[in-house]
Design a protein around this motif. Structure first.
Motif, PDB file in Angstrom:
ATOM      1  N   HIS A   1       0.754  -1.073  -0.087  1.00 34.33           N
ATOM      2  CA  HIS A   1      -0.029   0.017   0.174  1.00 34.33           C
ATOM      3  C   HIS A   1       0.728   1.370   0.026  1.00 34.33           C
ATOM      4  O   HIS A   1       0.338   2.411   0.014  1.00 34.33           O
ATOM      5  CB  HIS A   1      -0.947   0.066   1.265  1.00 34.33           C
TER       6      HIS A   1
ATOM      7  N   GLY B   1      -3.550  -1.189  -3.364  1.00 32.82           N
ATOM      8  CA  GLY B   1      -5.130  -1.824  -2.946  1.00 32.82           C
ATOM      9  C   GLY B   1      -6.021  -1.060  -3.220  1.00 32.82           C
ATOM     10  O   GLY B   1      -7.025  -0.674  -2.596  1.00 32.82           O
ATOM     11  N   HIS B   2      -6.140  -0.601  -4.653  1.00 30.17           N
ATOM     12  CA  HIS B   2      -7.141   0.122  -5.275  1.00 30.17           C
ATOM     13  C   HIS B   2      -7.279   1.409  -4.329  1.00 30.17           C
ATOM     14  O   HIS B   2      -8.434   2.080  -4.500  1.00 30.17           O
ATOM     15  CB  HIS B   2      -8.500  -0.685  -5.216  1.00 30.17           C
TER      16      HIS B   2
ATOM     17  N   LYS C   1      -6.912   2.170  -1.355  1.00 32.76           N
ATOM     18  CA  LYS C   1      -7.641   2.152  -0.234  1.00 32.76           C
ATOM     19  C   LYS C   1      -6.385   2.101   0.766  1.00 32.76           C
ATOM     20  O   LYS C   1      -5.516   1.450   0.594  1.00 32.76           O
ATOM     21  CB  LYS C   1      -8.506   1.140  -0.051  1.00 32.76           C
TER      22      LYS C   1
ATOM     23  N   GLU D   1     -14.702  -1.177   4.884  1.00 33.28           N
ATOM     24  CA  GLU D   1     -13.842  -1.191   3.546  1.00 33.28           C
ATOM     25  C   GLU D   1     -14.635  -0.097   2.415  1.00 33.28           C
ATOM     26  O   GLU D   1     -14.074   0.475   1.996  1.00 33.28           O
ATOM     27  CB  GLU D   1     -14.102  -2.642   3.016  1.00 33.28           C
TER      28      GLU D   1
ATOM     29  N   TYR E   1     -11.066   1.700   3.205  1.00 27.79           N
ATOM     30  CA  TYR E   1     -10.160   0.816   3.725  1.00 27.79           C
ATOM     31  C   TYR E   1      -9.946  -0.359   3.112  1.00 27.79           C
ATOM     32  O   TYR E   1     -10.915  -1.262   2.655  1.00 27.79           O
ATOM     33  CB  TYR E   1     -10.319   0.587   5.221  1.00 27.79           C
ATOM     34  N   ASP E   2      -8.971  -1.177   3.189  1.00 21.42           N
ATOM     35  CA  ASP E   2      -8.664  -2.349   2.790  1.00 21.42           C
ATOM     36  C   ASP E   2      -8.052  -3.287   4.022  1.00 21.42           C
ATOM     37  O   ASP E   2      -7.226  -2.905   4.570  1.00 21.42           O
ATOM     38  CB  ASP E   2      -7.488  -2.573   1.603  1.00 21.42           C
TER      39      ASP E   2
ATOM     40  N   TYR F   1     -14.422  -9.784   3.389  1.00 19.73           N
ATOM     41  CA  TYR F   1     -14.249  -8.657   3.491  1.00 19.73           C
ATOM     42  C   TYR F   1     -13.073  -8.447   4.362  1.00 19.73           C
ATOM     43  O   TYR F   1     -12.761  -7.612   5.458  1.00 19.73           O
ATOM     44  CB  TYR F   1     -15.194  -7.732   4.070  1.00 19.73           C
TER      45      TYR F   1
ATOM     46  N   ASP G   1      -8.497  -9.605   3.768  1.00 17.73           N
ATOM     47  CA  ASP G   1      -7.461 -10.270   2.860  1.00 17.73           C
ATOM     48  C   ASP G   1      -7.224 -11.634   3.385  1.00 17.73           C
ATOM     49  O   ASP G   1      -6.794 -12.446   2.914  1.00 17.73           O
ATOM     50  CB  ASP G   1      -6.424  -9.423   2.390  1.00 17.73           C
TER      51      ASP G   1
END
Length: 274
Positions: free
Chosen positions: A96, A106-107, A109, A238, A242-243, A259, A261
């Protein structure tokens, strides 16, 4: 009620230990259609209690409070899980972008971890021993509000490590909204030096459930299972940017539903929550 659905007493511990105590048939039992039952004798309760004591390194301090030894098999199992989690957190934080407030990867996030409270962040072993592994709403409520539980070994340090890598920390508990103050006070006393406001500590509010749980909860009726409540709340976290790189709990139901990882199941042979 503690978390969501508690199987009271040593029966719960036996279930966790793997003994099959009940039939699993879904239809009504009749003389011709009785649910199948396991025929092997379950583990002796007295023996099981002794094994649990040994696992925790149980002892009473000068005030008569039941404690777990930091040299116990329980503590060693925790340390092994936490060492793996820290490696994963380090890698996730680096992915990240690393550092405080990092939002790259992480897109876009920000990385976060989510922790259950009972027997994930705060150890309830004294309650279990004192009540002989049985549960009562009144005594449990008083115990939570007394805010005297010790931290689960190593978990404040794991939280501090995550924060040092720029990872946000959330707590997600089945404790009721009326028990929030006791839980938050206890977390702070136990060494969790992190944000403990309503945006970071999620409790079970059956009176005024959040809109993101509208699939199973309304002000008129709460129907969320433990899995639905925790899954829905992680999804909400999320959705706020947030991730969740790691989810921590002592029950499978704390972790099910996605939801996150990665999930980390902490040991707890003293009760079972569906």
């Amino acid at each position: 009620m503690r978390k969501s659905l508690r199987t009271a007493g040593i029966v719960a511990a036996c279930a966790v230990a793997g003994a099959t105590l009940y039939g699993t048939g879904t239809g009504a039992a009749t003389a011709d259609n009785a649910p199948a039952r396991h025929t092997a004798e379950p583990q002796n309760i007295g023996v099981l209690v002794g094994e649990i004591d040994d696992y925790y390194g149980a002892y009473q301090d000068a005030d008569g409070v039941w404690r777990s030894s930091p040299k116990s098999p329980y503590a060693k199992d925790l340390a092994r899980i936490q060492a793996k989690a820290k490696k994963d957190i380090r890698k996730a934080a680096a992915a990240h972008g690393g550092g405080h407030g990092a939002k790259t990867g992480g897109h876009g996030k920000k990385p976060a971890i989510v922790l259950d409270v009972d027997d994930t962040a705060l150890l309830s072993f004294d309650y279990e021993k004192t009540t002989n592994y049985t549960y009562d709403n009144g005594t449990w409520d008083a115990y939570v509000k007394a805010a005297e539980r010790p931290a689960v070994f190593g978990m404040p340090e794991l939280v501090e490590y995550a924060k040092s890598k720029g990872v946000e920390v959330f707590f997600l508990t089945g404790l009721s909204e009326s028990q929030r103050t006791g839980a938050v006070t206890n977390l702070a006393k136990a060494g969790y030096d992190t944000q403990l406001d309503t945006k970071h500590v999620f409790t079970k509010n059956k009176t005024t459930p959040p809109a993101y749980l509208d699939d199973c909860a309304t002000p008129a009726k709460w129907e969320c299972t433990t899995v639905q409540f925790k899954e829905g709340t992680r999804k909400h976290i999320e959705s706020n940017g947030y991730d969740i790189v790691g989810s921590f709990g002592d029950q499978v139901s704390d972790l099910a539903g996605g939801y996150a990882d990665k999930t980390y199941k902490l040991p707890n042979p003293t009760y079972f929550v569906e």
